[in-house]
Design a protein around this motif. Structure first.
Motif, short mmCIF file in Angstrom:
data_model
loop_
_atom_site.label_atom_id
_atom_site.label_comp_id
_atom_site.label_asym_id
_atom_site.label_seq_id
_atom_site.Cartn_x
_atom_site.Cartn_y
_atom_site.Cartn_z
N ARG A 171 0.84 -1.21 0.00
CA ARG A 171 0.00 0.00 0.00
C ARG A 171 0.87 1.25 0.00
NH1 ARG A 171 -3.00 -1.23 5.35
NH2 ARG A 171 -1.04 -2.32 5.65
N GLN A 172 0.40 2.26 -0.72
CA GLN A 172 1.12 3.53 -0.76
C GLN A 172 0.18 4.65 -0.33
OE1 GLN A 172 3.62 4.53 -4.08
NE2 GLN A 172 3.68 2.43 -4.80
N SER A 173 0.79 5.71 0.17
CA SER A 173 0.07 6.95 0.40
C SER A 173 0.90 8.05 -0.24
CB SER A 173 -0.13 7.20 1.89
OG SER A 173 1.11 7.33 2.55
N ALA A 174 0.61 9.30 0.08
CA ALA A 174 1.32 10.39 -0.58
C ALA A 174 2.82 10.38 -0.28
CB ALA A 174 0.71 11.72 -0.18
N TYR A 175 3.20 10.05 0.97
CA TYR A 175 4.62 10.13 1.35
C TYR A 175 5.13 8.87 2.04
CZ TYR A 175 3.64 15.04 0.51
OH TYR A 175 3.26 16.21 -0.06
N ASN A 176 4.30 7.83 2.08
CA ASN A 176 4.70 6.61 2.78
C ASN A 176 4.33 5.38 1.97
OD1 ASN A 176 5.52 7.70 5.61
ND2 ASN A 176 3.56 8.67 5.19
N TYR A 177 5.06 4.32 2.21
CA TYR A 177 4.81 3.05 1.54
C TYR A 177 4.90 1.94 2.58
CZ TYR A 177 6.04 -1.23 -0.98
OH TYR A 177 6.10 -2.53 -1.43
N LYS A 178 3.97 0.98 2.53
CA LYS A 178 3.98 -0.14 3.45
C LYS A 178 3.89 -1.44 2.66
CE LYS A 178 1.84 -1.98 7.62
NZ LYS A 178 0.78 -1.81 8.65
N TYR A 217 -12.04 -14.46 27.87
CA TYR A 217 -11.45 -14.85 26.58
C TYR A 217 -9.92 -14.85 26.64
CZ TYR A 217 -10.66 -9.83 25.89
OH TYR A 217 -10.25 -8.53 26.03
N LEU A 218 -9.35 -15.68 25.78
CA LEU A 218 -7.92 -15.75 25.56
C LEU A 218 -7.68 -15.55 24.07
CD1 LEU A 218 -5.00 -16.42 26.50
CD2 LEU A 218 -5.51 -18.81 25.99
N GLU A 219 -6.86 -14.57 23.73
CA GLU A 219 -6.66 -14.21 22.32
C GLU A 219 -5.19 -14.18 21.97
OE1 GLU A 219 -8.41 -10.96 19.11
OE2 GLU A 219 -8.65 -10.63 21.26
N LEU A 220 -4.85 -14.81 20.87
CA LEU A 220 -3.50 -14.76 20.30
C LEU A 220 -3.57 -13.89 19.05
CD1 LEU A 220 -2.55 -18.55 20.55
CD2 LEU A 220 -2.25 -16.76 22.27
N LYS A 221 -2.83 -12.78 19.03
CA LYS A 221 -2.93 -11.83 17.94
C LYS A 221 -1.62 -11.78 17.16
CE LYS A 221 -5.45 -8.27 18.43
NZ LYS A 221 -6.04 -6.94 18.78
N ASP A 222 -1.75 -11.69 15.83
CA ASP A 222 -0.60 -11.62 14.92
C ASP A 222 0.34 -12.80 15.12
OD1 ASP A 222 -1.63 -9.25 14.01
OD2 ASP A 222 -0.37 -8.00 15.28
N ILE A 223 -0.18 -13.99 14.92
CA ILE A 223 0.60 -15.20 15.18
C ILE A 223 1.36 -15.69 13.95
CG2 ILE A 223 -0.87 -15.96 17.07
CD1 ILE A 223 -2.34 -17.77 15.16
N VAL A 224 1.36 -14.90 12.87
CA VAL A 224 2.07 -15.27 11.65
C VAL A 224 3.26 -14.33 11.47
CG1 VAL A 224 1.95 -15.37 9.14
CG2 VAL A 224 0.06 -16.26 10.51
N ASP A 225 4.42 -14.89 11.14
CA ASP A 225 5.59 -14.08 10.84
C ASP A 225 5.52 -13.58 9.40
OD1 ASP A 225 7.87 -16.04 12.81
OD2 ASP A 225 6.99 -14.09 13.24
N LYS A 226 5.81 -12.31 9.20
CA LYS A 226 5.84 -11.75 7.86
C LYS A 226 6.70 -10.50 7.86
CE LYS A 226 4.66 -11.74 3.56
NZ LYS A 226 5.06 -12.83 2.67
N ASP A 227 7.60 -10.40 6.86
CA ASP A 227 8.43 -9.21 6.75
C ASP A 227 7.57 -8.01 6.35
OD1 ASP A 227 10.73 -10.51 7.40
OD2 ASP A 227 11.28 -10.96 5.33
N ILE A 228 7.70 -6.92 7.09
CA ILE A 228 6.99 -5.69 6.81
C ILE A 228 8.02 -4.64 6.41
CG2 ILE A 228 5.30 -4.03 7.64
CD1 ILE A 228 4.27 -6.80 7.93
N VAL A 229 7.91 -4.11 5.22
CA VAL A 229 8.83 -3.07 4.76
C VAL A 229 8.08 -1.75 4.72
CG1 VAL A 229 10.33 -2.28 2.90
CG2 VAL A 229 10.15 -4.72 3.40
N GLU A 230 8.61 -0.74 5.39
CA GLU A 230 8.00 0.59 5.40
C GLU A 230 9.00 1.62 4.87
OE1 GLU A 230 5.07 1.41 8.77
OE2 GLU A 230 6.54 0.09 9.71
N GLU A 231 8.52 2.51 4.01
CA GLU A 231 9.35 3.57 3.47
C GLU A 231 8.70 4.92 3.75
OE1 GLU A 231 9.77 2.80 -0.67
OE2 GLU A 231 10.82 0.90 -0.39
#
Length: 213
Positions: free
Chosen positions: A142-149, A170-184
């Motif tokens: 995804r892109q915006s005017a001055y940033n990229y994700k 409740y018991l919650e596990l959040k973001d349990i997947v590994d993934k490279d995130i590149v931000e500019e």
């Protein structure tokens, strides 16, 4: 990590006009829903690198100085298709979303971006009081005017049980997947670019008690 933020008292307030049009069709336990949306956002605030003030920094512990500026205008066209099953013991959903963004600067098109999302979720009712929920979503670059994700994968798992009427444990596990995130991130003139990578952005185990009335 040596990143600091300063405010901008000259920022203009953001204004957004948004229109949604949707159609839903139900047959038995099956539901099909299609949505279209249009958004016109003016004076959007974007995080940028303040290159001029960064040059004057003498503290060796400060690496980057960020601030916010107004982007003139952002127009978005979006659509989303949901296919759902609302059964007594199981509820499931598969959805896909498409989005097109156009950014304007000085009344001229500055940037265009097309992105999409795919996701699924399943709720299994083990009994009247106990439920197991899971979700998995893929989000494209995804892109915006001055940033990229960069692309992202989000997965959550939740176990909940009704203790008394209106109260849920409740018991919650959040973001349990590994993934490279590149931000500019750029500065306003786009003469400087900063790239960061995190793997993953966050991961949490949440044990909670909720009450609704």
């Amino acid at each position: 990590d040596g990143e600091y933020f300063i405010g901008n008292p000259e920022l203009l307030p953001e204004t957004t006009d948004k229109v949604n049009l949707g159609y839903s069709y139900t047959k038995g336990i099956f539901v099909t829903k299609l949505d279209f949306s249009y958004r016109d956002k003016k004076n959007t605030a974007e995080k940028v690198i303040d290159l001029e003030k960064s040059k004057d920094i003498t503290d060796p512990g400060v690496k980057t100085l960020y601030t916010w500026i107004n982007n003139k205008r952002q127009q978005s066209l979006g659509s989303r298709l949901d296919l759902r099953i609302n059964g007594k013991e199981i509820k499931a959903e598969i959805w896909a979303g498409l989005n097109f963004d156009r950014y304007w600067k000085n009344d001229k098109t500055d940037k265009e971006d097309f992105n999409y999302e795919l996701g699924t979720s399943v709720d299994v009712f083990l009994n009247e009081a106990t439920k197991l929920s899971s979700s998995l979503a893929y989000i494209s670059d995804r892109q915006s005017a001055y940033n990229y994700k960069g692309e992202d994968v989000i997965a959550n798992l939740r176990f909940s049980r009704i203790v008394i009427k209106g109260m849920e444990l409740y018991l919650e596990l959040k973001d349990i997947v590994d993934k490279d995130i590149v931000e500019e991130t750029w500065n306003e003139e786009r003469t400087y670019l900063k790239i960061t990578t995190t793997t993953p952005m966050s991961r949490m185990v949440v044990l909670g008690l909720s009450y609704s009335f």
